[in-house]
Design a protein around this motif. Structure first.
Motif, PDB file in Angstrom:
ATOM      1  N   ASP A   1       5.503  -2.183  -4.696  1.00  0.00           N
ATOM      2  CA  ASP A   1       5.516  -2.846  -3.381  1.00  0.00           C
ATOM      3  C   ASP A   1       4.666  -2.109  -2.358  1.00  0.00           C
TER       4      ASP A   1
ATOM      5  N   ARG B   1       8.116   3.259   1.730  1.00  0.00           N
ATOM      6  CA  ARG B   1       6.889   2.458   1.770  1.00  0.00           C
ATOM      7  C   ARG B   1       6.180   2.707   3.092  1.00  0.00           C
TER       8      ARG B   1
ATOM      9  N   PRO C   1       4.080   1.086   5.841  1.00  0.00           N
ATOM     10  CA  PRO C   1       3.719  -0.299   6.217  1.00  0.00           C
ATOM     11  C   PRO C   1       2.234  -0.463   6.536  1.00  0.00           C
TER      12      PRO C   1
ATOM     13  N   ARG D   1      -0.009  -4.949  -2.373  1.00  0.00           N
ATOM     14  CA  ARG D   1       1.340  -5.538  -2.467  1.00  0.00           C
ATOM     15  C   ARG D   1       1.655  -5.910  -3.911  1.00  0.00           C
ATOM     16  N   SER D   2       2.914  -6.217  -4.156  1.00  0.00           N
ATOM     17  CA  SER D   2       3.325  -6.531  -5.524  1.00  0.00           C
ATOM     18  C   SER D   2       3.140  -8.013  -5.816  1.00  0.00           C
TER      19      SER D   2
ATOM     20  N   SER E   1       6.921  -9.550  -6.304  1.00  0.00           N
ATOM     21  CA  SER E   1       7.899  -9.698  -5.225  1.00  0.00           C
ATOM     22  C   SER E   1       7.216 -10.327  -4.020  1.00  0.00           C
ATOM     23  N   ARG E   2       8.006 -10.603  -3.004  1.00  0.00           N
ATOM     24  CA  ARG E   2       7.475 -11.174  -1.759  1.00  0.00           C
ATOM     25  C   ARG E   2       7.518 -10.132  -0.646  1.00  0.00           C
ATOM     26  N   ARG E   3       7.751  -8.878  -0.999  1.00  0.00           N
ATOM     27  CA  ARG E   3       7.877  -7.854   0.034  1.00  0.00           C
ATOM     28  C   ARG E   3       6.516  -7.582   0.673  1.00  0.00           C
ATOM     29  N   PRO E   4       6.541  -6.983   1.884  1.00  0.00           N
ATOM     30  CA  PRO E   4       5.314  -6.942   2.687  1.00  0.00           C
ATOM     31  C   PRO E   4       4.191  -6.003   2.222  1.00  0.00           C
TER      32      PRO E   4
ATOM     33  N   ASP F   1       2.697 -13.092   4.997  1.00  0.00           N
ATOM     34  CA  ASP F   1       4.049 -13.444   4.522  1.00  0.00           C
ATOM     35  C   ASP F   1       4.095 -13.540   2.999  1.00  0.00           C
TER      36      ASP F   1
END
Ligand code: ASP
Ligand code: MG
Length: 254
Positions: free
Chosen positions: A176, A191, A193, A229-230, A233-236, A254
Motif C-alpha cells: 500500500d 505509510r 502519505p 499504490r496497491s 486494495s483501494r487504500r490511498p 480515490d
C-alpha cells in the motif's frame, strides 16, 4: 479529463485472474473520463524463469539473445491485458517497446533510454483507445531489442508519462505505498502519505526498494508526480510530488 499512465508490476499481473482484475481497474479509470496508457511488467516470475531456461542451455548466453528472450515476457502480459480490457467492453491496443518508440543505447541488459517518441500510443489515445505498452524494453540503433535492467518497467512508465505529458504516473504494486520501514518485517512501520523525490532517493540508497532508483531520478528530472499504490486494495498509497505541488490537486486519488 486527465491523462494517466498506470504501471502494473509482475505480482499484479501474475495470472489470468489477476490480469482480469487489473483490466477492470484500468477500465474504471477510463470510465471516469480519463485517457489511460498502461505499462506492464511480465507476469509473476516470468523474467526469472526465462533467465533460468537460458542458463540451463548456455552458461554464458549471447547478450543480444538474452534481451530478445527477456522482452518476450512483457509481450505476453501486454497482449493478455489488451484482451482482458476488450472482454470488459473497452478498446485497447498493445505496443512493444519498439512500437511505442522507446529508443535506447546499445547496452544489452542495462540499456538507457535515449528518447521516447510514442506516436502510435498518442494516436491510440486520441482515438479513445486504452494503450498498453510493454515495460522494460526498447530498441537500439541497430534495430535490436534491448532491456533496461531488472525492475526497469517503473522507468518505462515514468519515461512514457513524461513523453506523453501525463498528469500523473501511477505505480501499482502489491504493497500500500511506501512505508517508513518494510511493513512485512517491522509491524510498526507507517505509510508515508506524500514525500518529495530527494527523500525517496535517500531511502532508496538505504536499501528501501519499492521504486527503482532510476525511475525516481527520471521523475525528479521532469517533475512527474508519482502515485505508488496497491493493485490489491483501494487504500490511498504514497504520492511522490515535486516541491510546491499540492498533492490534493492530482487526479484519480480515490
Ligand atoms: N520483468 C522485468 C523484471 O522482472 C521488468 C520489471 O518487472 O520491471 O525485472
Ligand atoms: Mg518483473
Amino acid at each position: 479529463m486527465a491523462l494517466i499512465v498506470q504501471k502494473y508490476g509482475g505480482s499484479s499481473v501474475a495470472d489470468t485472474e489477476s490480469i482480469k482484475r487489473v483490466a477492470k481497474r484500468v477500465v474504471e479509470t477510463e470510465k471516469k473520463g480519463n485517457k489511460v496508457a498502461v505499462v506492464v511488467s511480465a507476469m509473476g516470475d516470468t523474467t526469472d524463469d526465462l533467465i533460468d531456461q537460458a542458463l540451463s542451455i548456455d552458461s554464458n548466453p549471447p547478450e543480444r539473445e538474452m534481451d530478445m528472450l527477456m522482452t518476450a515476457g512483457e509481450r505476453i502480459s501486454m497482449s493478455l491485458l489488451a484482451m482482458a480490457i476488450h472482454a470488459e467492453g473497452s478498446r485497447a491496443h498493445s505496443f512493444t517497446g519498439q512500437q511505442a518508440g522507446f529508443f535506447t543505447d546499445a547496452r544489452y541488459g542495462a540499456a538507457h533510454i535515449k528518447a521516447v517518441r510514442p506516436d502510435r500510443v498518442k494516436n491510440a489515445l486520441s482515438l479513445g483507445d486504452i494503450a498498453i505498452v510493454a515495460g522494460f524494453q526498447g530498441i537500439n540503433a541497430k534495430g535490436d531489442a534491448t532491456t533496461l535492467g531488472r525492475g526497469g518497467s517503473d522507468t518505462s512508465a515514468v519515461a512514457l508519462a513524461v513523453a506523453l505529458g501525463a498528469d500523473i504516473c501511477e505505480i501499482y504494486t502489491d504493497v500500500d505505498g511506501i512505508f517508513t520501514a518494510d511493513p512485512r518485517i517491522v509491524p510498526s512501520a507507517r505509510r508515508i502519505p506524500s514525500i518529495d523525490y530527494e527523500s525517496i532517493l535517500e531511502m532508496a540508497s538505504c536499501g528501501s526498494k519499492v521504486l527503482a532508483l532510476r525511475c525516481v531520478e527520471y521523475a525528479r528530472r521532469f517533475n512527474m508526480p508519482l502515485h505508488v499504490r496497491s493493485s490489491f486494495s483501494r487504500r490511498p498509497g504514497t504520492l511522490v510530488v515535486p516541491d510546491g505541488i499540492d498533492p490534493r490537486t492530482l487526479p484519480n486519488l480515490d
